[in-house]
Every structure is written in C-alpha cells, then in structure tokens.
Design an enzyme around this catalytic site. Structure first.
Site, short mmCIF file in Angstrom:
data_model
loop_
_atom_site.label_atom_id
_atom_site.label_comp_id
_atom_site.label_asym_id
_atom_site.label_seq_id
_atom_site.Cartn_x
_atom_site.Cartn_y
_atom_site.Cartn_z
N GLU A 1 -7.77 15.79 0.39
CA GLU A 1 -8.35 14.52 0.99
C GLU A 1 -9.57 14.86 -0.07
OE1 GLU A 1 -6.78 15.97 3.50
OE2 GLU A 1 -5.18 14.40 4.45
N HIS B 1 -5.53 11.31 15.75
CA HIS B 1 -5.19 10.32 14.97
C HIS B 1 -5.92 8.82 15.41
CE1 HIS B 1 -1.79 13.40 14.35
NE2 HIS B 1 -1.70 13.00 13.48
C1 LIG Z 1 -6.34 17.43 6.78
C2 LIG Z 1 -4.70 16.79 8.06
N1 LIG Z 1 -4.37 15.59 6.84
C3 LIG Z 1 -3.53 14.68 6.67
C4 LIG Z 1 -2.82 15.12 7.96
C5 LIG Z 1 -1.55 14.43 8.52
N2 LIG Z 1 0.00 14.97 8.54
C6 LIG Z 1 -0.14 15.46 9.26
S1 LIG Z 1 1.99 16.63 8.86
C7 LIG Z 1 1.40 17.06 7.68
C8 LIG Z 1 2.08 17.70 6.23
C9 LIG Z 1 2.07 18.91 6.68
O1 LIG Z 1 2.94 19.25 6.05
P1 LIG Z 1 2.67 21.32 5.89
O2 LIG Z 1 1.17 21.91 5.97
O3 LIG Z 1 4.15 21.45 5.31
O4 LIG Z 1 4.08 21.66 7.09
P2 LIG Z 1 5.40 20.96 7.84
O5 LIG Z 1 4.68 19.69 8.61
O6 LIG Z 1 5.86 20.94 7.37
O7 LIG Z 1 5.30 21.96 8.96
C10 LIG Z 1 -0.38 15.31 6.99
C11 LIG Z 1 0.22 15.67 5.39
C12 LIG Z 1 -3.28 16.02 8.71
N3 LIG Z 1 -2.33 16.65 9.92
N4 LIG Z 1 -4.30 16.89 8.70
#
Ligand SMILES: Cc1ncc(C[n+]2csc(CCOP(=O)(O)OP(=O)(O)O)c2C)c(N)n1
Ligand SMILES: Cc1ncc(C[n+]2csc(CCOP(=O)(O)OP(=O)(O)O)c2C)c(N)n1
Ligand SMILES: [Mg+2]
Ligand SMILES: [Mg+2]
Lengths: 336, 365, 336, 365
Positions: free
Chosen positions: A66, A135
């Site tokens: 972000e 959230h």
């Molecule tokens: C700081 C932050 N930004 C955005 C999110 C929203 N978000 C939740 S899961 C996700 C994707 C995460 O991808 P990854 O790290 O590859 O983990 P995966 O879900 O594939 O296990 C996002 C963007 C968040 N939880 N925290």
C-alpha cells in the site's frame, strides 16, 4: 438539468464504477490501480470491467504494497497524471500512512503550490457487513486531522457518482471513503456533473426540532431514525455532510441554529472521533442557540468487534433515539 | 570462478525448486535435502489427510452459513503440515489467515481455530498454550513479530525458534523486508517460509515480482535461502527442519520459498474464474502433494489399505467433531466487548458498558 | 515521602534518562532500542550513557526502520519482555502506523487478554525548536483515537520521570509523547514512585474564573498565560492533562463546573485535534455550568510551517488571552 | 557451473566495489566500466571543486546562525557530482536532505537550495524547472516517487529517466523495498543510487545490514545491480550514465551501491566523536575523490595550475554569491501560511488568516 437517458437505477458500487469509467473516458491522464482492481474488478467489483474496457495500461493490478501504491501514485501525479488508487479495506491503508501524511497531504504546501497532487485514494470503510477483524475500521479521523487532504464520503448512489467525479477532477488530494455496507443499496443516479459542490453538506430531510448530522453509512440510518422519531413527536432534520474536510460550517450551523438541538452520528469510536470536531465547532458557533449540548452517537471506544458482536458497537436507530431523548426537551430553555 | 567458490553462494537458492519426491512420488536422486525417516513420513501423511478433510469441512461450513468466510489451503498441505511437523514444542508458529490446517496440525482445537472465521471473537485459542500466534490478516506484519519473539527467546537464553508463514503477495510489503533485515542483522532464530501459491487473490506472480525467485531475496539480507518444491511434503519437512536446527544452534535465520498452488479460490467469496484458467488448476491437481506422498509410501510398502482406511476414518471423526463443535451456537457475551481493551476498564468504558447493559435490559423488558 | 538525596534538579531529558536507567536497573525484561539510542545516546541525548552502563544487549541501535522497530518490539513483548522504543521524531513514527494501530493497540483485545503488550513508544513531539519540516508534528490525535493505546505526555521534568516509570510498568501499550521544546527546561524531580497515578490529570494552579486545559509543551505556556491573565483580572485554573487517553473526566469536569469557562490549548492543528474531544466531552458533561462555549487555541489548520513562520502557528500567551477575552464575561449568564 | 553462466549473473554485483581510478588516481586496468571522455572528466572536476566549496560555505553559515542546520556531503562529491552530470536535461533527480551539492550541480540556485535549511520555507526552488524533486527528509519515501514519475514518463511516451539518491540507512526502510519491487515489476526507467557513506547518523553498516553488499539486494527484485567505488568520480559517472542509458532504452531499472564515506558529522548539530574514531576519518581522507581526480587529470596533462586556479576562483565567486544571498534577510509573509494548503483557501483557513491578520495589526499598533 439531466436528460432522461442519463438517469439510471444503480447500486452505489455501480455508481462508483460508472464514475470511474466516465472519468477514464473523459481524461487519459486518469489511471486506476491497486490490489486486484484489474481483471478481478476489485473485491467489491467497483472496478468491474474497467481493465477490459480501458486496457491494463490504464487500469491495473499492482504488487501488494500500500505504501508503494500511494507512493508511486504521488510520483505519477507529480508527472502530470491523475491516479485513482484503491486500498482494499480501511485497515490496509495504514501501511500507506506515512506517504499520505508526510507527502500526499503536504506536497502542495512544501512546494508553495508548484507541485499539486490530484490523487484520489478510494477506501472502502466501516462495518455492518459481518467482516472479520481489520475489515471494518472507520479511519476518517486520521485523515480529517491531516491538513492538505480533502476527505469526502457519499451516503447515496447519486453522491457516489458525483463526489467521485469531483474528487478525480479536484486539484487537491482526496481521501474518498466508500461506506461498504451501502455498496449494494440502489438509488437513482444522474450521470452528469450537476449537483452540490464537493465541499458542501446537503440537508437530506428538513425538520424543525433537532438536527441529525451523519455521513457515509450513517446517512441511511439517520433517515430511518428521522422516520422513527415522528412517533416520538420529534421533527428531525437530517444533514449529510458529504465533505468531512473541509467542513461546511455554513450549512450545518444554519440547521443547528434553527433547531437548537443536534446529534452527530458515526461508526468510528467516539473518543477523538470526527464527531468531536462537529460537536466542538458547532457549539462554538451556535452556543446561544443550543437547548442542550450536542450529543454524539458513535461506535464504542473499543477495537472493532467480531461479526457476532458488531450490532452492539454500531449506532442503531434505537440508540440514536435514546440519545435524542436526552436533549432536554422539557427544560427551561435559555440562551436561544 | 565457480559459483560455489563464491562467499555468497550459500546465500543463493538453487535455480529451480529442489525436492525429494517428484510429482509421481518417485525418490529424486542426489537431492541436497535429507529424506525424513519413515515414521515422520507416515506422520506427515496422516496429518495431511486430516488437514485436507478439515479444509473441505470448513469450506462446507461456509455454505451452511456457519462460517463467515474461509480461505482454503487445499493443495498446500505439504507446506501446512510439513512445516509444522518440523517444529518442536518450544518453537513458535506465526500463521496467516490461510493456515488453519497448520494450526490443527500443531494441535490447536479445530473449533477454537475457526472462532475467527465464525465471527464469535477475533481469536479462539490461547497463543501461549501451543506457542501459536494469532492468525494474521494484515499481510506481512507478523514477520516482524516472529523476529521479535525469536530475539526475545535468545535474550532469555531459550532455544526456541520462530517459524513465520507468509504468502507470495505478502513478500511485496515493506514489513517483510524489514523483518528479513532485522533477522539478518540480529541473527535471530527465525525461519521464513513463503508459500508461493501463485496468486495474491487474483494477482499472479508476474505482476508481483520480477526476481528469478522469491528465495533470491535472501542474499540481500545475508540470509541463506532455499527454493523448494512446496508440493513435496518430504522436502518441506526437511528444509524447514534443517532451517530450524540451524537457527536453534545459533546459525541465524533462513528464507525458504516453497512453490505450491492454491487449488481453490482465494476464499469461498472469491470467483477465481475471473482471473485464471481451469486448465491451470487441473495441471496442478496432477501435482497433488498428498497423492505423491501416498504413491511413495505405497511403493515403499509403508502404507497399505488398512492404514489408509484407518487414517481416513480418523479424519472423518475429526470432521464430525468439527461439525458438531461448529453447530453449537456461539454464546457471545456483549459485556466482553469492554473487558480486553485495557488491562482494566477505563471510566469511559464503564459508562459505555452501563449504556449497553441498559439497552439490552430494555430490549428484554 | 521522598528522601532528600532522591530529589534532584534535572532537565526533562535528564529526568527521562533517569527513568530509563532506573527501569533498566529494576527489571531486566526492560530493553531500550531504536535509531541512534545506543552509543550516541539518541539525537536528544535522552538515552545518554545507557548502552555503556547496561550493555548493548539491553540498550541498542536497530536498523533504520520504524515499522521494524515497533513490530519486533511487539514480538519481544509477546515473549515476555518490556521494550521501550524510540521514534526519532514525531513524523518518523508514521511508517510504524500499521503496527501501532492494527497490532500494538489491538493485541490484548484480539486475544481476549491472553497476550498483553507492555510496550512503550517514546516519541519526541511538537515544535518551537526551529526544526525543519517533518520534525515538529504533534501527532497525538492519531493515537488517542485508537482504542487500546494509552497516550501520556509530561509537562514537567518531575512528571517525565514519573510518567515514564509508570508507562514502563503499565500492562498496556503506551504512546509516550515527549515535548521536545521542553527537554532542556529544568525542574525538581523526586526519583521515587510517589505522585499522581498515570491516568490522572493534575491541577497545576488553582483559579476561579476560567479553566485552562493544557498538556505537554503547552503546560508551561498555560502557566505563563495564567500569570499574564492576572492583569486582565482573570483568575485562571490550569489543568495539566498528563494522560490524553484515557481522559480524566472527573478532575477536569470538576474544574470546569467550578469556573464555568474553559479554554483548551494544543500545538496540533485544531481540526479534529485533541481539543475537539476535550471541548465536546466537557460540554456534554458541564453544559449547564458553562457561561460560554469551550474554546480552543491550537495550531492552525496547516502543515507545520518552516522555522521562520512557526511563531504564527503555535499557541502563544497572547493568542490564549485573546481567546479568553471571548468567553462572554459581561453577558447575561444563564444555564449555570 | 560458473557464476557467469547463470541466468541470474547479470543481476548480481561484483564481490568488491569496481572503479576506474584507484585511490591515487591511477587508471584501473580492465574495468567493466567505461572511462568517460576528457571533457566530462574536466567538467566533473570543476563541479566537484565548486560543490566542495559550496559545502564548506554552507557549514560556515551554520556557525553564523544563517542556517538552522546543514548535513554536509564532504567526501561524497564523486557521487553528488558524478551522478548528476550523468543525467540529461529531461531526466529527474530525487535528492535527499544530504544532496545539496547534487542540486547546485544540477543548476539549482544555491540560495534557493538552502531555503529549507535556512528556515524560510520547506522548499525554495520550482521542482519542474530543472526536474529536481524536493529534497526528501522522510527516508526512502522518495524512492517510490521516483518510480511513479518514471512510470508516468513512459506512460506519456517521454524518454526521461528518474535518478533517486538514498543512503545506506534508508535501504532498511520498507519503502525502499516496495520501490525496488515496483520498479522491477513495471520495468520503470529508474536508477537507484545508494550512497553508502558508512553511517546512518551514528549507526554503522554492521548494525544496518548483513548482506555481502547493499547492491546484493537487486537480485531479489530482478534488478541488475552494480557495486562501485563511490569515491571515484569517473566510476560513478560511468555507472550512472550506463544505467540511465539502459533505462532510457527501455531496459528497466538499475541499483547502484556507491561505497563512500561521510567525512563530517551527520549534521553540524551532531557529535561524531561519540561513535567513531578519528583514525577512521583520517583513512578516508586519504581516499579523497577530488584529490584522486586531480591526480589523474594532472598525470594526463589535462589539468594545469592555471586551470586549477581558474576553477578555484570560480568556486570562490560561487561561495561569495552564496554568502551574499544568505546574508540578505529572508522576507517571510505570514499570510503565505494559508495559501498552499489547498488549491483555494477554505472557509476555515480564511477565518484563521483573518485572526492572524488582526493579531499582526494589533502588534504593529
Ligand atoms: C496489508 C494488507 N493489505 C491487503 C490485504 C488484503 N488481502 C488479504 S489476502 C490478500 C492476498 C494475499 O496474497 P498472498 O500473500 O500470496 O497469500 P495467499 O492469500 O495467497 O495465501 C490481500 C491483498 C491484507 N490482508 N493486508
Ligand atoms: C523515516 C525516517 N526515519 C528517521 C529519520 C531521521 N533520520 C534522518 S537522517 C537519518 C540517518 C540516515 O542515514 P542514511 O540513509 O545512511 O543517509 P545519510 O544521512 O548517511 O546520508 C535518520 C535516522 C528520517 N529522516 N526519516
Ligand atoms: Mg499467494
Ligand atoms: Mg549513510
């Protein structure tokens, strides 16, 4: 006035989508980016179809960072573009806090107006959707306390369209707070540029006994409360602030001077919340018109609770009515 | 000058993921990794079967509205289970929202595991009981907590290690960088396991990172790194175990990238068809971590039908207990809202608690 | 009561240094770390001599990363330690905002009290020292709006010692705001643990006409104003809040009910600043005792200005007196 | 397998800093870097002399109270000058608080350069005039701005490149990581030049980073990197020029670590004796970037006494003009406080402006 074809029934998410599409169409300096805003269309589908329609050059997914999103948006704006970025949920804007506070808000000032940053940061905010922790934050006070930022939030689909178009056109950076629990509520939207200016509050319902001041997700709640208050014999005026910063003293103070009573409502925790400013400044400006102190109905002073408990945290029609009842209706009135 | 002669060689991962078992469950010759013992392999198998059953059960519970949301780790069981089995009791686990299977593998009560997703409270278990930190939603933030916990362990003279799980997307966050850097400078006993499951919600690796691999980040912090096949449970166990032992012995942190795949959508609320082909999923189903371990164990004569059935039955019992636990209504206590904001309720919280009490009394009346 | 040897003349920086030393001495779970806090002793010398005395195992420099500092402090606290970390200047705490807001503030709540985080974040704040941009922010409202954090700020060297000892002993995370322009002012400090509890405000000067509410750097200014007000014929009561969150309603409301007039002062910008909460909540609680609206004297609603302009931004004795003059001294009083 | 045969080889820097001139100003044989032309070398020399004179002048101004504070870049002139001379007019420079010499080298008016440190306003020059971003104090934050500016340039079809300067300490911040990652994924025309001057205020590299070098971070983002002698002006020019040309041609970002040394304390307000030996400083004085370039140019017969004197005289004139400009009293306009918060003054700002106006009128009366 609007032509008939331009008026549509849209959800707030749909109205935001239309605003983005129309802005992208109108000005090729406008870019839309963030996490999952491309092919997926955003987790709330606000950017649905935009990358397909305008290409991934203009509507694209970023790496997951972000501060990176806001920081690169600042750079792009320095170099003549008009970025509209999305923070996926309220609490996930916090990593960008330094970029927002030390750069986005201050660049115009630091450079004596030489560099302006027409960046819009869209942030879905607030609760009421059964979301898990992180959230459902209402983070408006962090931004409204930061000079240099404009902070706006729509309460209706029509305002969602108009305020977002205005925000994108604004020469100032705008924190655009989207009340996520109202994304799916429909309303009539005129897809034109008429309507109240971005920094003005709007009286959504006139009344003579008490002014109910609300914004974003609470506008609907306030209007419901006004209906319910009829039974109590209170004629409630509802003001939708729209622009949290700057604050429209003129419109709101006029209402409070007329009614002599006011309640301000928001989802965020009360302590040092936005409502404190509303109460303090209106009291300064309307003291001798007030029959009672301006009261606040806000989230509790606790971290946003888990889904099964959020109903106790959020301002409800009943809690607002209970608060209105404390406005000293029977007292000897003085100073008015 | 050859690569291996360079002082920095040990900090770089291999060019391609290394493993112990190929996709068909055949032993890979000459792997740099050490094959775990048979007892460990059988344990991994049993726990993976249970883990997968738990995962499908949780997904089913979302359909019945018993869970608000569930991020499935189907297809990632080699990581979820292999990494956790490699820990000892005194070690710490720092999981994300996706790692519920890791939690139940660690022994956390499954119903307590699901409290977060059921919506009763943000956390259902005591993090100190099994040294499992709260499942973390703000991405990458817990990498720093894991470094801090590990540093404190050394300060206190304890030999525990902290394992932190993170996703491919989370590696892009600044906190991951800061955590790797602190761990490298302080030489904390921290193991970073990146489950590269191909996507961050809808965003594929190609939009996330341009490095040869995520493991290539290690050298920038002076941290040795490994690139492994994340669908190979033996490899995950072995790599994590080796890293844990190194850390415990004072050898500092390790970064491991495990290449795997998220078979389901991001969560039940997500629609993966908007951003990826079913063909891609099908290809990865052919690299299933459980199938490959079963093939190997059967080939070795370690797993027969009887044992398979016994494990399956145990998994069914486990699922049944989860269903039962989740069908029980959650008793939420509104007054608890005020109990854990500070060590003691403040005057303002006492006022607000009284207001809520009065409201609830009024509703009842 | 204190023994005579334990009372010393100390600057506020010296008192903070003594508090850290005594806390490090008293409890080996206490660690002090941050940027340049080791051999250099901090850019304001608050940690002077500590790494030499207690060793670099307990007092040490970190890599340059504020989120990293707070994030690892959280981990250490989870594992039984009591970290005291320094953010070098107010604006440089912003990179740690996510760790502070989403983790430090919420961990106790998320874990139903199972995990507590006795972390102290020391932040030199405020202006008046001719510092260049980003070195003079007053960021208290960002923290006070975040439930789960305690926010305290000393106005005197004695309080610096006592509040910091209390903060380190607190089971809750504490944002400890140090008014940097007062670092060098001396006062008598009793190096013991007596004194007002951490969450109580203190009346620094009694008066009967108007309550002047201040904290941190403005306590001195408020006391100077009270002296100057004698000439105007106003007997000013000065309340030093000390604890910004939680707020000591009891002490402050008692004063305002007594005087019937109040002014709240701080350096931070007024809009949605801490003073808004003070004014709003005191108005709610003391409405019928008020002769005039509670007024605020705050920084302007602008980014903190450059050194040669800061005098116009900061609340001064004159500006406070001008504001007091607007408290409707001659009006017909009602509602009291 | 040799290192150079690896696909990742080009992403890794050399083991030790490379250069073109050694500490005594002798040409290094077989350097990977290209020696700049004589005209460039003479230009570098002239600007370094002026830059250094400017720097000592600014330090002197702090003693007279004409500057609130000044972070000197003495000893880092090879970077300050070499990097800037390598830019073309359409390129962007993103400097930090330490890079005032880079600014004057770029052509920014020296008095406008010092406005920030003099305290009249946060910035004295127009960033668009010479494409010089405001000097950045919050560490590493401007790396992202540089990536954004570069990305926008490509979007608009311009061939400008953004060069961002940062310190060794700043590499630890999360923003540096995010910027490198965005640049790598988007392949923006951005050049990252880390001036590793040994310290972040008092904190030495050993407490900052455990990597073989800071340039080793590049590979974690798929960004080619160079480790160079930052006290060699020819090397800095050459490396930056090569990186700028690559970026301009669409070849994406480069990370350069220039190893140099901060001769003065962090700022005039700092006391470096608290954390480092004078012996260390003395050793680095022996590696002075200006001395080495002079030695080389004299050896080549390109620099004679006449030219040296002419350059010195020009530097003196420059310093005199700085003194003159800084001795003039700064007219600050209180009402300007309200002019640049938003594009237009808000109603609240108009009220506050009126209050201030009245106060000032009252004082005058
Ligand atoms: C700081 C932050 N930004 C955005 C999110 C929203 N978000 C939740 S899961 C996700 C994707 C995460 O991808 P990854 O790290 O590859 O983990 P995966 O879900 O594939 O296990 C996002 C963007 C968040 N939880 N925290
Ligand atoms: C985000 C942030 N944190 C802390 C500071 C305070 N600070 C100013 S300069 C400095 C050291 C920077 O070191 P380095 O990056 O090596 O640059 P140098 O000063 O050596 O040129 C620090 C800690 C800051 N300016 N910004
Ligand atoms: Mg992923
Ligand atoms: Mg440095």
């Amino acid at each position: 006035m609007t032509t008939i074809e331009k008026v549509q029934q849209l959800s707030m998410a749909g109205a935001l989508n239309a605003a983005l599409a129309d802005a992208l169409e109108a000005d090729d300096r406008v870019l839309v980016f963030g996490e999952d805003v491309g092919p997926l269309g955003g987790v709330f589908r606000v950017t649905d179809g935009l990358s397909e329609r305008f290409g991934e050059r203009r509507v694209f997914d970023t790496p997951l960072a972000e501060s990176g999103i806001v920081g690169t948006a600042i750079g792009m704006a320095m170099n003549g573009l008009r970025p509209v970025v999305e923070m996926q949920f309220d609490a996930f804007a916090y990593p960008a806090f330094e970029q927002i506070t030390s750069h986005l808000a201050k660049m115009r000032n630091r450079t004596q107006g030489k560099v302006e940053l027409p960046v819009v940061i869209r942030i879905p905010y607030g609760g009421g959707i059964g979301g898990v922790e992180h959230h459902c934050d209402s983070s408006e006070a962090y931004y409204t306390h930061t000079p240099g930022l404009r902070v706006v939030t729509p309460g209706t689909p029509a305002d969602a369209y108009h305020l977002l178009r205005d925000a994108i056109d604004s020469p100032d950076p705008v924190i655009f707070l989207e009340p996520k629990r109202r994304y799916w509520a429909k309303g009539e939207v005129a897809l034109d540029r008429a309507g109240a200016p971005m920094d003005r509050a709007v009286v959504r319902r006139t009344g003579k006994d008490v002014t109910l001041i609300a914004y974003g997700p609470m506008v609907t709640t306030a209007l419901e409360t006004a209906e319910a208050a009829i039974e109590e014999g209170w004629d409630v005026e509802v003001v939708d602030l729209r622009s949290l910063s700057p604050f429209d003293d003129e419109t709101v103070a006029a209402s409070v001077r007329k009614t002599g009573r006011a309640v301000v409502v928001h989802e965020a925790s009360g302590f040092c919340g936005y409502g404190a400013e509303v109460a303090a400044r209106l009291t300064e400006r309307c003291f001798h018109h007030l029959h009672a102190p301006i009261l606040r109905v806000t989230g509790l002073d606790i971290p946003y609770p888990a889904p099964k408990l959020e109903e106790h945290h959020l301002p409800s029609v009943d809690r607002i009515l209970d608060t209105m009842a404390r406005l000293q209706w029977d007292d000897e009135v003085c100073g008015a | 000058m050859t690569l291996t002669s360079l002082p920095q060689r040990h900090l770089l991962p291999s060019e391609t993921p290394i493993g112990l078992l190929d996709a068909d469950g055949r032993l890979i010759d000459g792997s740099e990794l050490t094959m775990p013992g048979d007892d460990v392999l059988l344990d991994l198998h049993r726990r993976m079967v249970i883990g997968r059953r738990f995962d499908t059960q949780a997904t089913a519970l979302t359909k019945q509205g018993r869970l608000a949301v569930y991020p499935s780790s189907r297809g990632q069981e080699a990581c979820e289970v292999g990494a956790v089995v490699a820990l000892d009791a005194q070690d710490w686990l720092f999981p994300t929202y996706r790692d519920s299977v890791a939690l139940v593998t660690r022994g956390v009560d499954p119903v307590q595991t699901l409290t977060l997703l059921q919506g009763g409270w943000h956390l259902g278990y005591d993090p100190y009981e099994l040294r499992v930190a709260p499942q973390c939603t703000p991405l990458a933030t817990n990498t720093l907590h894991a470094v801090g916990v590990a540093h404190a362990a050394r300060y206190k003279g304890e030999d525990s290690v902290a394992l932190v799980l993170l996703g491919d997307g989370a590696t892009s966050e600044g906190d991951t960088h800061e955590a790797l850097n602190f761990a490298g400078v302080w030489q904390t006993p921290t193991v970073f396991l990146v489950q590269n499951n191909g996507y961050a919600i809808s965003v594929p690796m190609s939009k996330q990172n341009a490095a040869p691999s995520l493991a290539h980040k290690g050298i920038g912090y002076g941290i040795p790194s490994l690139l492994i096949d994340g669908n190979d449970p033996a490899a995950v166990y072995s790599a994590v175990r080796q890293a844990v032992e190194t850390a415990r012995a004072g050898g500092g942190p390790t970064l491991i990238e495990a290449v795997t795949y998220r078979i389901e959508a991001h969560t039940n609320a997500d629609d993966a068809s908007r951003y990826r082909d079913s063909g891609e999923v099908a290809a990865w189903l052919g690299r299933d971590p459980l199938d490959r371990l079963e093939a190997y164990l059967i080939g070795r004569g370690l797993l027969d039908d009887a044992r398979r059935e016994a494990v399956a039955a145990e998994a069914e019992d486990f699922a049944a207990s989860v269903r039962k636990g989740m069908n029980a209504d959650v008793a939420v206590r509104p007054q608890s809202l005020f109990d854990h904001v500070y060590a003691e309720r403040t005057a303002a919280l006492r006022e607000q608690a009284a207001m809520l009490e009065a409201e609830l009394a009024g509703e009842e009346a």
